[in-house]
Design a protein around this motif. Structure first.
Motif, PDB file in Angstrom:
ATOM      1  N   TYR A  46      13.264  66.811  20.074  1.00  0.00           N
ATOM      2  CA  TYR A  46      14.663  66.446  20.210  1.00  0.00           C
ATOM      3  C   TYR A  46      15.313  66.407  18.828  1.00  0.00           C
ATOM      4  CZ  TYR A  46      12.749  64.511  24.582  1.00  0.00           C
ATOM      5  OH  TYR A  46      12.085  64.339  25.764  1.00  0.00           O
ATOM      6  N   ALA A  47      16.595  66.697  18.767  1.00  0.00           N
ATOM      7  CA  ALA A  47      17.371  66.484  17.548  1.00  0.00           C
ATOM      8  C   ALA A  47      17.980  65.085  17.599  1.00  0.00           C
ATOM      9  CB  ALA A  47      18.467  67.532  17.420  1.00  0.00           C
ATOM     10  N   ALA A  48      17.878  64.357  16.483  1.00  0.00           N
ATOM     11  CA  ALA A  48      18.455  63.021  16.367  1.00  0.00           C
ATOM     12  C   ALA A  48      19.520  63.055  15.276  1.00  0.00           C
ATOM     13  CB  ALA A  48      17.367  62.002  16.029  1.00  0.00           C
ATOM     14  N   PRO A  49      20.762  63.428  15.611  1.00  0.00           N
ATOM     15  CA  PRO A  49      21.793  63.665  14.589  1.00  0.00           C
ATOM     16  C   PRO A  49      22.041  62.501  13.635  1.00  0.00           C
ATOM     17  CG  PRO A  49      22.487  64.560  16.692  1.00  0.00           C
ATOM     18  CD  PRO A  49      21.238  63.764  16.959  1.00  0.00           C
ATOM     19  N   PRO A  50      22.166  61.236  14.113  1.00  0.00           N
ATOM     20  CA  PRO A  50      22.434  60.167  13.145  1.00  0.00           C
ATOM     21  C   PRO A  50      21.309  59.961  12.139  1.00  0.00           C
ATOM     22  CG  PRO A  50      22.959  59.464  15.387  1.00  0.00           C
ATOM     23  CD  PRO A  50      22.192  60.742  15.499  1.00  0.00           C
ATOM     24  N   ARG A  51      20.115  60.387  12.493  1.00  0.00           N
ATOM     25  CA  ARG A  51      18.969  60.222  11.607  1.00  0.00           C
ATOM     26  C   ARG A  51      18.716  61.462  10.759  1.00  0.00           C
ATOM     27  NH1 ARG A  51      16.191  55.856  13.159  1.00  0.00           N
ATOM     28  NH2 ARG A  51      14.310  56.478  12.034  1.00  0.00           N
ATOM     29  N   GLY A  52      19.359  62.583  11.125  1.00  0.00           N
ATOM     30  CA  GLY A  52      19.105  63.825  10.428  1.00  0.00           C
ATOM     31  C   GLY A  52      17.677  64.289  10.587  1.00  0.00           C
ATOM     32  N   SER A  53      17.162  64.194  11.830  1.00  0.00           N
ATOM     33  CA  SER A  53      15.743  64.499  12.013  1.00  0.00           C
ATOM     34  C   SER A  53      15.477  65.058  13.398  1.00  0.00           C
ATOM     35  CB  SER A  53      14.897  63.238  11.802  1.00  0.00           C
ATOM     36  OG  SER A  53      15.191  62.250  12.773  1.00  0.00           O
ATOM     37  N   PHE A  54      14.295  65.676  13.513  1.00  0.00           N
ATOM     38  CA  PHE A  54      13.724  66.027  14.801  1.00  0.00           C
ATOM     39  C   PHE A  54      12.725  64.943  15.191  1.00  0.00           C
ATOM     40  CE2 PHE A  54      14.579  70.330  12.992  1.00  0.00           C
ATOM     41  CZ  PHE A  54      15.463  70.793  13.966  1.00  0.00           C
ATOM     42  N   ILE A  55      12.700  64.603  16.486  1.00  0.00           N
ATOM     43  CA  ILE A  55      11.738  63.648  17.021  1.00  0.00           C
ATOM     44  C   ILE A  55      10.887  64.383  18.054  1.00  0.00           C
ATOM     45  CG2 ILE A  55      11.387  61.425  18.142  1.00  0.00           C
ATOM     46  CD1 ILE A  55      12.923  61.106  15.592  1.00  0.00           C
ATOM     47  N   ALA A  56       9.558  64.290  17.912  1.00  0.00           N
ATOM     48  CA  ALA A  56       8.650  65.013  18.805  1.00  0.00           C
ATOM     49  C   ALA A  56       7.854  64.045  19.664  1.00  0.00           C
ATOM     50  CB  ALA A  56       7.704  65.901  18.000  1.00  0.00           C
ATOM     51  N   ALA A  57       7.791  64.358  20.955  1.00  0.00           N
ATOM     52  CA  ALA A  57       6.962  63.617  21.906  1.00  0.00           C
ATOM     53  C   ALA A  57       5.646  64.362  22.069  1.00  0.00           C
ATOM     54  CB  ALA A  57       7.677  63.502  23.256  1.00  0.00           C
ATOM     55  N   LEU A  58       4.527  63.664  21.901  1.00  0.00           N
ATOM     56  CA  LEU A  58       3.209  64.280  21.936  1.00  0.00           C
ATOM     57  C   LEU A  58       2.490  63.924  23.237  1.00  0.00           C
ATOM     58  CD1 LEU A  58       2.072  63.700  18.250  1.00  0.00           C
ATOM     59  CD2 LEU A  58       3.601  65.441  19.194  1.00  0.00           C
ATOM     60  N   LYS A  59       1.831  64.906  23.793  1.00  0.00           N
ATOM     61  CA  LYS A  59       1.229  64.751  25.118  1.00  0.00           C
ATOM     62  C   LYS A  59      -0.134  64.071  25.072  1.00  0.00           C
ATOM     63  CE  LYS A  59       1.246  65.938  29.607  1.00  0.00           C
ATOM     64  NZ  LYS A  59       2.293  65.492  30.552  1.00  0.00           N
ATOM     65  N   ASP A  60      -0.922  64.342  24.033  1.00  0.00           N
ATOM     66  CA  ASP A  60      -2.338  63.975  24.069  1.00  0.00           C
ATOM     67  C   ASP A  60      -2.768  62.991  22.995  1.00  0.00           C
ATOM     68  OD1 ASP A  60      -2.809  65.909  26.184  1.00  0.00           O
ATOM     69  OD2 ASP A  60      -2.571  67.436  24.630  1.00  0.00           O
ATOM     70  N   VAL A  61      -1.868  62.560  22.129  1.00  0.00           N
ATOM     71  CA  VAL A  61      -2.193  61.519  21.151  1.00  0.00           C
ATOM     72  C   VAL A  61      -1.098  60.459  21.189  1.00  0.00           C
ATOM     73  CG1 VAL A  61      -3.479  63.110  19.662  1.00  0.00           C
ATOM     74  CG2 VAL A  61      -1.072  62.651  19.183  1.00  0.00           C
ATOM     75  N   LYS A  62      -1.464  59.248  20.808  1.00  0.00           N
ATOM     76  CA  LYS A  62      -0.536  58.126  20.910  1.00  0.00           C
ATOM     77  C   LYS A  62       0.272  57.994  19.619  1.00  0.00           C
ATOM     78  CE  LYS A  62      -3.559  55.780  24.199  1.00  0.00           C
ATOM     79  NZ  LYS A  62      -4.412  54.596  24.482  1.00  0.00           N
ATOM     80  N   GLU A  63       1.112  58.988  19.402  1.00  0.00           N
ATOM     81  CA  GLU A  63       1.992  59.014  18.241  1.00  0.00           C
ATOM     82  C   GLU A  63       3.322  59.642  18.625  1.00  0.00           C
ATOM     83  OE1 GLU A  63      -1.364  59.635  14.686  1.00  0.00           O
ATOM     84  OE2 GLU A  63       0.151  61.176  15.069  1.00  0.00           O
TER      85      GLU A  63
END
Length: 518
Positions: A261-278
Motif C-alpha cells: 500500500y502507499a501511505a501518502p502522509p508517511r511518504g512510504s510503502f507499507i507491505a503486508a506479509l503472508k508468512d512472517v509476523k512482520e
C-alpha cells in the motif's frame, strides 16, 4: 500493442516444472480440475501458486479439506462430490512435491521483459476526448480481460482495450490522473496513458503477483509478489527496475507478500506479509531529496521511525500475529490488520511499532474494503465480513465496536463518499448475492435493500467524483454497470459489460476519498 495469451507467456517466459512421472492419473486430474485457475505448472493464475514454498501456512490435511469442501470467501469451489478420497490425497501429494527446477524470476528476467513502445515526448499532453479527465472511471471487465474508460458525467464509453490476464488489486493512478497502472496475477505491470489511450510501458515483476502501489508523487511503483517471495521497486516513468527486495524475516524464513500500500502522509510503502509476523515500511524520498541508489539487491534492513528512515530502505515492524489484510486511519499512523484465516484484528501504531488495541472481529473481516466517515463528532470505520453476515462499525478513537449490522449474507465490497449520506455494501458470498444494502451513515441502519436483477451477483459500488452518481456491477459474463442516483436510489442507466469486477474513479482514487479503498 498486442498482448499474447497467458498460456503462451508461461511457455515463453518460465522454466518447465517437473511433474510426477509416476502419477499420470494425478496429472490428468490437475489438468481437468485445477489448471484453469492455478496455471499449467502450478505457478498460479486466477488462483494462487500451488507449490510447497507458497503453502507454508496450510497443512496437507487442511489442503485436503479445501479441495474437498472449497475455501470460504474465495472462488475455490469444493470437489468432494466429484473426486474420491484417494484422488484428493493424490492431488495434495502432487502440490506439496517441489519441482525439480524451482521457479524463479530474476533481475535479468525483469529487465528483459520491459517494453516501452513510445519514446519520450512522442505522445500529446492533451486528452484525445472532451470528458473531465478527473471524473473518468476505469472499469475492469474480467469476463474477457478488457478494461473500459467511462466518462463519469455522461457515462459514455470512451474506449475499451485488452488487458493482461486476471488483473488484481485495482488500478492505481498518478496524482494528475493521466496515467494508470495495472497489475496482473501473472506478474505484469502495465502503464497506460489515459490522455492518449495507449499502453506506454510494461514490465513483468514476478511470476505470481498480488498487487501494486504507486507513490503519492507518482514517481515510484512497488509490486508485491507471491512468487518469488519479493517486493520489487520501479521508477514509474518507464517502469525501469530500481530494486528487488527478497522478503524474509531475520531468521531467514521466506514470505509471500499479501499486498503493498502507499501511505501518502508517511511518504512510504507499507507491505503486508503472508508468512512472517512482520509489517514492512519502505520510505520513498521527497521530491526535493536525492534518490540514493545502492544497487538492485543488497538493501540493509533497519528499524527506525518512518521520517528518519533513509529512502528505499526497509523498516521491520514485528507484530504479534500474521497480518495479511490491512486498513489505515486517515493520517496513516495506525494500521488495522488481520489474518485472512483469523478471528479478530489488531491496531498497530506505525510510529512506535507497538500494538495499541485488539479488535474482536469474528467472521474474517475484509479490512481492505473498509471505509470511514464522521459520526456524532468522531471518526468511525465500517467493514464487511467474508464469513459472517454482518458489517462492523468501529469507533476509531478507542477502537470499540459501536454497532454490528446484520446483513443478508457475507459481504466483500463496501463504498461511500463524503458527499453522500449513504454507505453501500454487497452480500457477495451469500445465497442472496443479488442484493445490495444501503446504510444511512447518520442512523447506522440499513434503510434500503436493492435487487438490481434477481439471480445475478450485485457487487462493487463506486461513486463519481461529486458523490452524485453510484455505479454498481452485475458481476456476470453478460453483466452490466448500473448507474444510480445516489440520493433517490433511482436506477438511471445500464451499460453492458463482460463480468465487470471493479470501477475506479480517477478523482476518488487520486484524492483518497474517504468512502473508497486506497
Amino acid at each position: 500493442m498486442k498482448i499474447i495469451s497467458f498460456v503462451a507467456r508461461i511457455a515463453l517466459l518460465l522454466p518447465t516444472l517437473s511433474v510426477l512421472a509416476d502419477a499420470p492419473n494425478t496429472r490428468a486430474l490437475y489438468q481437468t480440475h485445477c489448471l484453469a485457475c492455478h496455471g499449467e505448472s502450478r505457478l498460479g493464475g486466477i488462483g494462487p501458486a500451488l507449490l510447497p514454498s507458497n503453502l507454508s501456512r496450510l497443512s496437507q490435511e487442511a489442503a485436503a479439506d479445501v479441495i474437498r469442501d472449497g475455501r470460504l470467501a474465495s472462488q475455490m469451489q469444493g470437489f468432494g462430490n466429484i473426486l474420491s478420497g484417494s484422488e484428493i490425497t493424490s492431488l495434495v501429494e502432487w502440490i506439496y512435491r517441489p519441482p525439480t527446477t524451482p521457479p524463479n524470476w530474476t533481475e535479468e528476467d525483469i529487465l528483459a521483459s520491459q517494453v516501452v513502445p513510445f519514446p519520450d515526448g512522442s505522445l500529446p499532453d492533451e486528452p484525445l476526448f472532451d470528458a473531465d479527465p478527473l471524473n473518468l472511471f476505469i472499469v475492469v471487465e474480467t469476463g474477457d480481460h478488457h478494461a473500459s474508460v467511462l466518462d463519469g458525467d455522461s457515462f459514455e464509453r470512451i474506449h475499451r482495450f485488452e488487458t493482461r490476464y486476471a488483473l488484481h488489486g485495482g488500478p492505481k493512478y498518478t496524482p494528475d490522473g493521466r496515467y494508470v497502472f495495472f497489475g496482473s496475477r501473472d506478474g505484469w505491470i502495465t502503464k497506460y496513458d489515459l490522455y492518449n489511450l495507449e499502453v506506454v510501458a510494461e514490465v513483468r515483476a514476478g511470476i505470481n503477483m498480488r498487487n501494486i502501489a504507486v507513490s503519492a508523487d507518482g514517481r515510484y511503483v512497488m509490486a508485491a509478489n507471491y512468487l518469488p517471495h519479493s517486493l520489487v521497486l520501479f521508477d514509474a516513468h518507464n517502469l525501469d527496475l530500481m530494486r528487488v527486495y527478497p522478503v524474509a524475516d531475520a531468521a531467514g524464513n521466506s514470505s509471500r507478500v499479501s499486498a503493498v500500500y502507499a501511505a501518502p502522509p508517511r511518504g512510504s510503502f507499507i507491505a503486508a506479509l503472508k508468512d512472517v509476523k512482520e509489517v514492512w515500511e519502505i520510505t520513498w524520498p521527497l521530491p526535493t531529496e536525492p534518490v540514493v541508489s545502492t544497487g538492485h539487491m543488497s538493501t540493509p534492513l533497519v528499524t527506525r521511525r518512518s521520517h528518519d528512515t533513509p529512502n528505499f530502505r526497509v523498516r521491520r515492524i514485528a507484530v504479534p500475529d500474521y497480518l495479511d489484510d490491512f486498513f489505515f486511519d486517515l493520517d496513516y499512523r495506525h494500521v488495522i490488520g488481520a489474518a485472512r484465516d483469523g478471528q479478530g484484528g489488531m491496531v498497530v501504531d506505525l510510529d512506535s511499532g507497538e500494538k495499541v488495541a485488539d479488535l474482536p472481529l469474528a467472521g474474517m473481516p475484509h479490512l481492505g474494503s473498509g471505509i470511514t466517515w464522521a459520526y456524532q463528532g468522531r471518526r468511525v470505520m465500517a467493514i464487511p465480513h467474508l464469513a459472517n453476515a454482518a458489517v462492523s462499525i468501529i469507533d476509531m478513537q478507542d477502537w470499540s465496536v459501536i454497532k454490528t449490522l446484520e446483513t443478508d449474507g457475507p459481504g466483500f465490497f463496501m463504498r461511500s463518499h463524503a458527499e453522500s449520506p449513504y454507505a453501500w455494501v454487497d452480500v457477495f458470498f451469500g445465497p442472496h448475492r443479488d442484493r445490495v444494502h444501503v446504510i444511512d451513515k447518520a442512523s447506522l441502519e440499513i434503510v434500503e435493500t436493492l435487487t438490481p436483477e434477481p439471480g445475478k451477483t450485485a457487487a462493487h459500488v463506486e461513486f463519481d467524483r461529486y458523490g452524485h452518481r453510484v455505479l454498481l456491477s452485475l458481476w456476470e459474463e453478460d453483466g452490466a454497470v448500473i448507474v444510480y442516483d445516489s440520493d433517490t436510489l433511482e436506477e438511471l442507466q445500464r451499460i453492458p459489460m463482460s463480468k465487470p469486477s471493479g470501477k475506479y474513479n480517477v478523482w476518488n482514487k487520486t484524492h483518497y476519498e474517504e468512502g473508497t479503498s486506497h
